[in-house]
Design a protein around this motif. Structure first.
Motif, PDB file in Angstrom:
ATOM      1  N   VAL A  29       0.843  -1.202   0.000  1.00  0.00           N
ATOM      2  CA  VAL A  29       0.000   0.000   0.000  1.00  0.00           C
ATOM      3  C   VAL A  29       0.879   1.252   0.000  1.00  0.00           C
ATOM      4  N   ARG A  33       0.807   3.633  -3.235  1.00  0.00           N
ATOM      5  CA  ARG A  33       0.331   4.997  -2.997  1.00  0.00           C
ATOM      6  C   ARG A  33       1.342   6.029  -3.481  1.00  0.00           C
ATOM      7  N   ALA A 162      -4.038   3.745   8.221  1.00  0.00           N
ATOM      8  CA  ALA A 162      -5.236   4.435   7.746  1.00  0.00           C
ATOM      9  C   ALA A 162      -5.201   5.916   8.142  1.00  0.00           C
ATOM     10  N   PHE A 165      -2.566   7.963   6.015  1.00  0.00           N
ATOM     11  CA  PHE A 165      -2.936   8.346   4.653  1.00  0.00           C
ATOM     12  C   PHE A 165      -4.114   9.310   4.591  1.00  0.00           C
ATOM     13  N   LYS A 166      -4.930   9.329   5.615  1.00  0.00           N
ATOM     14  CA  LYS A 166      -6.118  10.189   5.579  1.00  0.00           C
ATOM     15  C   LYS A 166      -5.933  11.513   6.306  1.00  0.00           C
ATOM     16  N   ARG A 175       0.066  10.168  -1.343  1.00  0.00           N
ATOM     17  CA  ARG A 175      -1.052   9.979  -2.270  1.00  0.00           C
ATOM     18  C   ARG A 175      -0.942  10.896  -3.485  1.00  0.00           C
ATOM     19  N   ARG A 241      -8.840  -2.333  -2.191  1.00  0.00           N
ATOM     20  CA  ARG A 241      -8.943  -0.994  -2.759  1.00  0.00           C
ATOM     21  C   ARG A 241      -7.916  -0.008  -2.186  1.00  0.00           C
ATOM     22  N   TRP A 242      -6.693  -0.497  -2.003  1.00  0.00           N
ATOM     23  CA  TRP A 242      -5.569   0.356  -1.635  1.00  0.00           C
ATOM     24  C   TRP A 242      -5.799   1.096  -0.310  1.00  0.00           C
ATOM     25  N   SER A 243      -6.602   0.534   0.570  1.00  0.00           N
ATOM     26  CA  SER A 243      -6.823   1.137   1.884  1.00  0.00           C
ATOM     27  C   SER A 243      -6.413   0.141   2.959  1.00  0.00           C
ATOM     28  N   ALA A 244      -5.952   0.638   4.104  1.00  0.00           N
ATOM     29  CA  ALA A 244      -5.451  -0.233   5.170  1.00  0.00           C
ATOM     30  C   ALA A 244      -6.556  -1.133   5.713  1.00  0.00           C
ATOM     31  N   VAL A 245      -7.730  -0.560   5.955  1.00  0.00           N
ATOM     32  CA  VAL A 245      -8.837  -1.365   6.494  1.00  0.00           C
ATOM     33  C   VAL A 245      -9.289  -2.395   5.474  1.00  0.00           C
ATOM     34  N   GLY A 246      -9.385  -1.991   4.224  1.00  0.00           N
ATOM     35  CA  GLY A 246      -9.784  -2.939   3.181  1.00  0.00           C
ATOM     36  C   GLY A 246      -8.785  -4.066   3.030  1.00  0.00           C
TER      37      GLY A 246
END
Length: 310
Positions: A29, A33, A162, A165-166, A175, A241-246
């Protein structure tokens, strides 16, 4: 197979099987990213697995083995970083070369390490830590909340990544480099440095995933111990989908099918083992067919960056 009877076994195998995939996928990721497609996770995990095993065996300190294994993973991934970031070579071709080179280095080192001394073929394992109260929960308690500290760290990294990145400026810079590096450069973001940092984090986390296999999952190193988990981690990044939780949820899902594989082997011992071992990989292919998307990832993913080209 009585599913409810086998469920605790499946849950434990799911948790154990998800950790190495999750660590490698979180590393990927960071890489993607920043616009770096690295399919060399398999090779990096192999090096991390061997070095952690060997250093842990020699020193008796598994945490030192983990750290040295992560450093070895970073060193191997710097080959990929130099070729793709500095020399602007093709990322897929270069990372495939890493997948060929790194396992060979790990196997060569293992043959030298074991040599004629079979006692060196078996190492030690990190002890499990049971979380009071949670480990007593029915069905999932012993499987999910009686794990090694490294497993807990892997899952605790998910909210950290998460949030990074957010909410963090550095994460937003990552990103932006993966989406439009030329525009990021005009905003004062050092694209080259960001890509190198991404490669360092990817190498360290992927190697940690490999190290988990030899210091937590099993106390031995064998050729092929990674067994395609690096490629499953790549699929997990797409599926998540390139997200930590996903990525965490996808890793647990892949781990679940690995647990089903373990439970079926125990139930049908006369059946060919390889038939059941195919289950996680079949699911990987199915997941990529139905959930893979060329448009979901960062727009500059896989594209070499040259400051002189606008």
């Amino acid at each position: 197979m009585d599913f409810m009877v086998a469920l605790p076994t499946i849950v434990r195998a799911m948790a154990m099987g998800a950790v190495p995939i999750l660590l490698a996928a979180l590393g990927e990721v960071f890489s993607e990213r920043a616009g770096m497609v690295n399919i060399g996770l398999e090779g990096i995990m192999a090096v991390g697995a061997f070095v952690a095993f060997a250093v842990g065996k020699v020193t008796g300190n598994l945490w030192l083995g983990l750290l040295v294994g992560m450093a070895a993973g970073v060193l191997i991934n710097m080959i990929y970083a130099f070729c793709t970031v500095t020399l602007c070579s093709d990322q897929v071709v270069t990372s495939m070369a890493v997948n060929i080179l790194a396992p060979a280095i790990a196997l060569f080192g293992y043959n030298l390490f074991v040599g004629s001394n079979p006692e060196n073929a078996t190492g030690a394992q990190m002890p499990n830590i049971a979380i009071p109260g949670l480990c007593d929960l029915p069905v999932i308690g012993n499987g999910m909340f009686n794990q090694s500290l490294l497993a807990y760290i892997a899952f605790l990294l998910v909210p950290v990544v998460a949030f990074f990145f957010k909410r963090c400026r550095a994460g937003l810079s990552f990103r932006s480099v993966g989406e439009k590096p030329q525009a990021a450069e005009t905003l004062g973001i050092n694209v080259i440095r960001t890509k190198y940092v991404a490669c360092i984090l990817c190498g360290a986390l992927a190697a940690a995933g490999g190290a988990f296999l030899t210091i937590c999952y099993t106390p031995i190193y064998t050729n092929g111990i990674v067994a395609g988990r690096g490629f499953i981690a790549l699929a997990t990044v797409i599926f998540g989908r390139w997200s930590a939780v996903g990525v965490m949820l996808a890793s647990l899902l892949f781990g679940f099918f690995d647990g089903v594989n373990v439970a079926l082997q125990a139930q049908f011992q006369s059946a060919p083992v390889m038939f059941f071992k195919m289950i996680p990989y079949i699911f990987t292919i199915v997941a990529l067919v139905f959930f893979g998307s060329k448009h979901a990832g960062p727009k500059a993913n896989g594209q070499p960056y040259n400051r002189e080209i606008r």
